[in-house]
Scaffold this motif. Structure first.
Motif, PDB file in Angstrom:
ATOM      1  N   MET A  29       0.973  -1.199  -0.003  1.00  0.00           N
ATOM      2  CA  MET A  29      -0.051   0.042   0.163  1.00  0.00           C
ATOM      3  C   MET A  29       0.818   1.046   0.089  1.00  0.00           C
ATOM      4  SD  MET A  29      -2.899  -1.118   2.754  1.00  0.00           S
ATOM      5  CE  MET A  29      -3.664  -2.749   2.683  1.00  0.00           C
ATOM      6  N   MET A  31       1.000   5.706  -1.009  1.00  0.00           N
ATOM      7  CA  MET A  31       0.340   6.816  -1.588  1.00  0.00           C
ATOM      8  C   MET A  31       0.975   7.517  -2.611  1.00  0.00           C
ATOM      9  SD  MET A  31      -0.683   9.043   2.032  1.00  0.00           S
ATOM     10  CE  MET A  31       0.755   9.971   2.335  1.00  0.00           C
ATOM     11  N   HIS A  35       9.344   6.114  -4.507  1.00  0.00           N
ATOM     12  CA  HIS A  35      10.607   6.118  -4.734  1.00  0.00           C
ATOM     13  C   HIS A  35      11.429   4.760  -4.390  1.00  0.00           C
ATOM     14  CE1 HIS A  35      10.027   6.059  -0.234  1.00  0.00           C
ATOM     15  NE2 HIS A  35       9.415   6.881  -0.357  1.00  0.00           N
ATOM     16  N   GLY A  37      12.345   3.234  -1.790  1.00  0.00           N
ATOM     17  CA  GLY A  37      11.857   2.846  -0.436  1.00  0.00           C
ATOM     18  C   GLY A  37      10.565   1.826  -0.762  1.00  0.00           C
ATOM     19  N   HIS A  38       9.706   2.563  -1.729  1.00  0.00           N
ATOM     20  CA  HIS A  38       8.602   1.852  -1.873  1.00  0.00           C
ATOM     21  C   HIS A  38       8.803   0.863  -2.863  1.00  0.00           C
ATOM     22  CE1 HIS A  38       6.626   5.999  -1.807  1.00  0.00           C
ATOM     23  NE2 HIS A  38       5.845   5.383  -0.979  1.00  0.00           N
ATOM     24  N   LEU A  41       9.837  -2.335  -1.021  1.00  0.00           N
ATOM     25  CA  LEU A  41       8.565  -3.082  -0.419  1.00  0.00           C
ATOM     26  C   LEU A  41       8.201  -4.102  -1.629  1.00  0.00           C
ATOM     27  CD1 LEU A  41       8.362  -1.111   1.600  1.00  0.00           C
ATOM     28  CD2 LEU A  41       6.260  -1.033   1.780  1.00  0.00           C
ATOM     29  N   LEU A 151       2.857  -5.679   2.951  1.00  0.00           N
ATOM     30  CA  LEU A 151       4.357  -5.228   3.209  1.00  0.00           C
ATOM     31  C   LEU A 151       4.339  -3.779   3.825  1.00  0.00           C
ATOM     32  CD1 LEU A 151       4.485  -7.239   0.575  1.00  0.00           C
ATOM     33  CD2 LEU A 151       6.715  -7.552   1.451  1.00  0.00           C
ATOM     34  N   PHE A 152       4.730  -3.529   4.839  1.00  0.00           N
ATOM     35  CA  PHE A 152       4.989  -2.210   5.477  1.00  0.00           C
ATOM     36  C   PHE A 152       6.480  -1.724   5.554  1.00  0.00           C
ATOM     37  CE2 PHE A 152       0.624  -3.400   5.850  1.00  0.00           C
ATOM     38  CZ  PHE A 152       0.023  -2.296   5.591  1.00  0.00           C
ATOM     39  N   GLY A 153       6.694  -0.417   5.582  1.00  0.00           N
ATOM     40  CA  GLY A 153       8.245   0.040   5.575  1.00  0.00           C
ATOM     41  C   GLY A 153       8.352   0.313   7.263  1.00  0.00           C
ATOM     42  N   LYS A 155      10.188   2.471   8.022  1.00  0.00           N
ATOM     43  CA  LYS A 155      10.287   3.875   8.074  1.00  0.00           C
ATOM     44  C   LYS A 155       9.252   4.523   9.005  1.00  0.00           C
ATOM     45  CE  LYS A 155      10.911   8.315   6.437  1.00  0.00           C
ATOM     46  NZ  LYS A 155       9.298   8.536   5.850  1.00  0.00           N
ATOM     47  N   ASP A 156       7.889   4.037   8.620  1.00  0.00           N
ATOM     48  CA  ASP A 156       6.770   4.432   9.381  1.00  0.00           C
ATOM     49  C   ASP A 156       6.432   3.460  10.482  1.00  0.00           C
ATOM     50  OD1 ASP A 156       5.656   6.876   8.055  1.00  0.00           O
ATOM     51  OD2 ASP A 156       6.326   5.252   6.411  1.00  0.00           O
ATOM     52  N   VAL A 179       9.673  -4.118   6.176  1.00  0.00           N
ATOM     53  CA  VAL A 179      10.947  -3.884   5.020  1.00  0.00           C
ATOM     54  C   VAL A 179      11.557  -2.799   5.853  1.00  0.00           C
ATOM     55  CG1 VAL A 179      11.614  -3.303   2.934  1.00  0.00           C
ATOM     56  CG2 VAL A 179       9.488  -5.023   3.336  1.00  0.00           C
ATOM     57  N   PRO A 180      13.009  -2.921   5.864  1.00  0.00           N
ATOM     58  CA  PRO A 180      13.893  -1.989   6.640  1.00  0.00           C
ATOM     59  C   PRO A 180      14.072  -0.437   5.638  1.00  0.00           C
ATOM     60  CG  PRO A 180      14.975  -3.919   6.251  1.00  0.00           C
ATOM     61  CD  PRO A 180      13.791  -4.033   5.417  1.00  0.00           C
ATOM     62  N   ILE A 181      14.193   0.294   6.050  1.00  0.00           N
ATOM     63  CA  ILE A 181      14.375   1.891   5.824  1.00  0.00           C
ATOM     64  C   ILE A 181      15.522   1.892   4.548  1.00  0.00           C
ATOM     65  CG2 ILE A 181      14.838   4.307   6.329  1.00  0.00           C
ATOM     66  CD1 ILE A 181      14.062   3.675   9.328  1.00  0.00           C
ATOM     67  N   ARG A 182      15.001   2.547   3.554  1.00  0.00           N
ATOM     68  CA  ARG A 182      15.796   2.871   2.556  1.00  0.00           C
ATOM     69  C   ARG A 182      16.394   4.350   2.677  1.00  0.00           C
ATOM     70  NH1 ARG A 182      19.105   0.834  -1.825  1.00  0.00           N
ATOM     71  NH2 ARG A 182      17.351  -0.631  -2.241  1.00  0.00           N
ATOM     72  N   LEU A 190      14.576   7.805   2.588  1.00  0.00           N
ATOM     73  CA  LEU A 190      13.582   8.340   1.575  1.00  0.00           C
ATOM     74  C   LEU A 190      12.259   8.671   1.945  1.00  0.00           C
ATOM     75  CD1 LEU A 190      16.060   7.584  -0.299  1.00  0.00           C
ATOM     76  CD2 LEU A 190      14.659   6.257  -1.675  1.00  0.00           C
TER      77      LEU A 190
HETATM   78  P1  AMP Z   1       3.645   5.918   1.510  1.00  0.00           P
HETATM   79  O1  AMP Z   1       3.722   6.238   0.357  1.00  0.00           O
HETATM   80  O2  AMP Z   1       4.530   7.221   2.415  1.00  0.00           O
HETATM   81  O3  AMP Z   1       2.302   5.885   2.513  1.00  0.00           O
HETATM   82  O4  AMP Z   1       4.362   4.925   2.043  1.00  0.00           O
HETATM   83  C1  AMP Z   1       4.084   3.505   1.449  1.00  0.00           C
HETATM   84  C2  AMP Z   1       5.030   2.426   2.287  1.00  0.00           C
HETATM   85  O5  AMP Z   1       6.242   2.660   1.770  1.00  0.00           O
HETATM   86  C3  AMP Z   1       4.802   2.531   3.904  1.00  0.00           C
HETATM   87  O6  AMP Z   1       4.557   0.927   4.278  1.00  0.00           O
HETATM   88  C4  AMP Z   1       6.017   3.041   4.305  1.00  0.00           C
HETATM   89  O7  AMP Z   1       6.660   2.852   5.461  1.00  0.00           O
HETATM   90  C5  AMP Z   1       6.993   2.652   3.070  1.00  0.00           C
HETATM   91  N1  AMP Z   1       7.948   3.511   2.709  1.00  0.00           N
HETATM   92  C6  AMP Z   1       8.213   4.739   2.595  1.00  0.00           C
HETATM   93  N2  AMP Z   1       9.424   5.105   2.585  1.00  0.00           N
HETATM   94  C7  AMP Z   1      10.426   4.384   2.785  1.00  0.00           C
HETATM   95  C8  AMP Z   1      11.640   4.230   3.200  1.00  0.00           C
HETATM   96  N3  AMP Z   1      12.364   5.068   2.738  1.00  0.00           N
HETATM   97  N4  AMP Z   1      12.128   2.795   3.449  1.00  0.00           N
HETATM   98  C9  AMP Z   1      11.301   1.674   3.466  1.00  0.00           C
HETATM   99  N5  AMP Z   1       9.896   1.905   3.438  1.00  0.00           N
HETATM  100  C10 AMP Z   1       9.391   3.021   3.043  1.00  0.00           C
END
Ligand code: AMP
Length: 291
Positions: A29, A31, A35, A37-38, A41, A151-153, A155-156, A179-182, A190
């Motif tokens: 999922m 928004m 980048h 990071g997405h 995932l 799958l969720f990052g 990061k959040d 999934v670990p932070i990129r 990111l």
């Molecule tokens: P968002 O589009 O910001 O809602 O993020 C969608 C998904 O991507 C969420 O599960 C975030 O935690 C993950 N995500 C966003 N940025 C990063 C990052 N830098 N590293 C890892 N996961 C990320």
């Protein structure tokens, strides 16, 4: 036919339903404004699919419910064409990019998920209603995409903890994978919001990953909670004169986000948030406290 050519983009639940095949499914999922990071995932979802088969679905939806009245819902970057191009060739079967009306046909939902106490602290304290909005949309998207795995990052981190709590408390039949932070080469995590930063703001923003890394290094060297916290604050520098304001920088329990004391030994999470101009940045590092 290339992988990319098989990527189906749908905008309505009506079109999504027939695109879902029986069998296992992974969902990512987002928004949008995708980048690396997405894409990490998505790569993890693809890895999972390589092992068990099935489908990979990516959702792209800027959820109005999770934005406060003063936040950037209208301004949030919407780059669907580029997002679909970025996903082509990465083993994604379906992109579900609904409109607000498709997801909330009767208007803002009257029934919403209550995140409980973890939703009231840190990000939840600064962004009232945010996690209720997040959990409500995650629950709806789980219902519509019917995944085996989501799958969720990392990061959040608070969002991840709350999604896990929702899945456990409400007996949802989905496995949550973190999934670990990129990060960029200079350490900045990111984020779709990084594009709001000017060059000097981008430099100021580096204080946050520096602080998080310093705390993580202290923990790895055997420091206790108080020393880890102090190492992070020392590395953060002098906030307002360096062009940012600090919302929080704290060592917490990764599952319930309660603040940890010096006696704690075991898993912990160093979380931080700063504001650079009008842009909020969050970061964190998982720790093991041995000292
Ligand atoms: P968002 O589009 O910001 O809602 O993020 C969608 C998904 O991507 C969420 O599960 C975030 O935690 C993950 N995500 C966003 N940025 C990063 C990052 N830098 N590293 C890892 N996961 C990320």
């Amino acid at each position: 036919m290339t992988e990319g050519a098989r990527l189906l983009v749908v905008h309505t639940w009506a079109d999504l339903r027939p695109a879902l095949r029986p069998g296992p499914r992974a969902v990512v999922m987002t928004m949008g404004a995708l980048h690396q990071g997405h894409l990490d995932l998505v790569a993890r979802a693809q890895q999972w699919r390589a092992a068990v088969g099935g489908q990979v679905v990516v959702t792209v939806f800027v959820n109005p419910l999770q934005f406060g009245p003063e936040e950037d819902f209208e301004a949030y970057p919407r780059t669907l064409e580029a997002d679909v191009a970025a996903l082509a060739g990465r083993g994604v079967d379906v992109v579900y990019a609904p409109s607000v009306v498709d997801l909330y046909p009767a208007g803002p939902p009257l029934v919403r998920l209550n995140p409980g106490p973890v939703g009231e602290v840190f990000e939840g304290a600064i962004r009232p209603g945010h996690f209720a909005g997040v959990l409500t949309v995650v629950h709806k998207l789980l219902g519509r995409t019917q995944p085996t795995v989501a799958l969720f990052g990392q990061k959040d981190a608070q969002q991840l903890a709350l999604v896990r709590q929702m899945v456990a408390d409400l007996d949802l039949a989905v496995r949550i994978v973190a999934v670990p932070i990129r990060r960029e080469a200079d350490g900045l995590a990111l984020s779709s919001r990084n594009r709001y930063l000017s060059a000097p703001q981008r430099t100021a923003a580096l204080a946050l990953p520096r602080a998080v890394a310093a705390g993580a290094a202290a923990a790895a060297a055997g420091a206790g909670v108080t020393t880890v916290r102090q190492a992070a604050w020392d590395a953060l520098g002098n906030a307002s004169s360096d062009g940012f304001e600090t919302d929080y920088l704290e060592v917490v329990d990764p599952s319930d986000f309660t603040v940890l004391g010096q006696a704690w030994r075991g898993p912990a999470l160093l979380i931080g948030a700063i504001r650079v101009g009008t842009t909020r940045l969050i970061d964190n590092a998982p720790l093991t406290i041995t000292g």
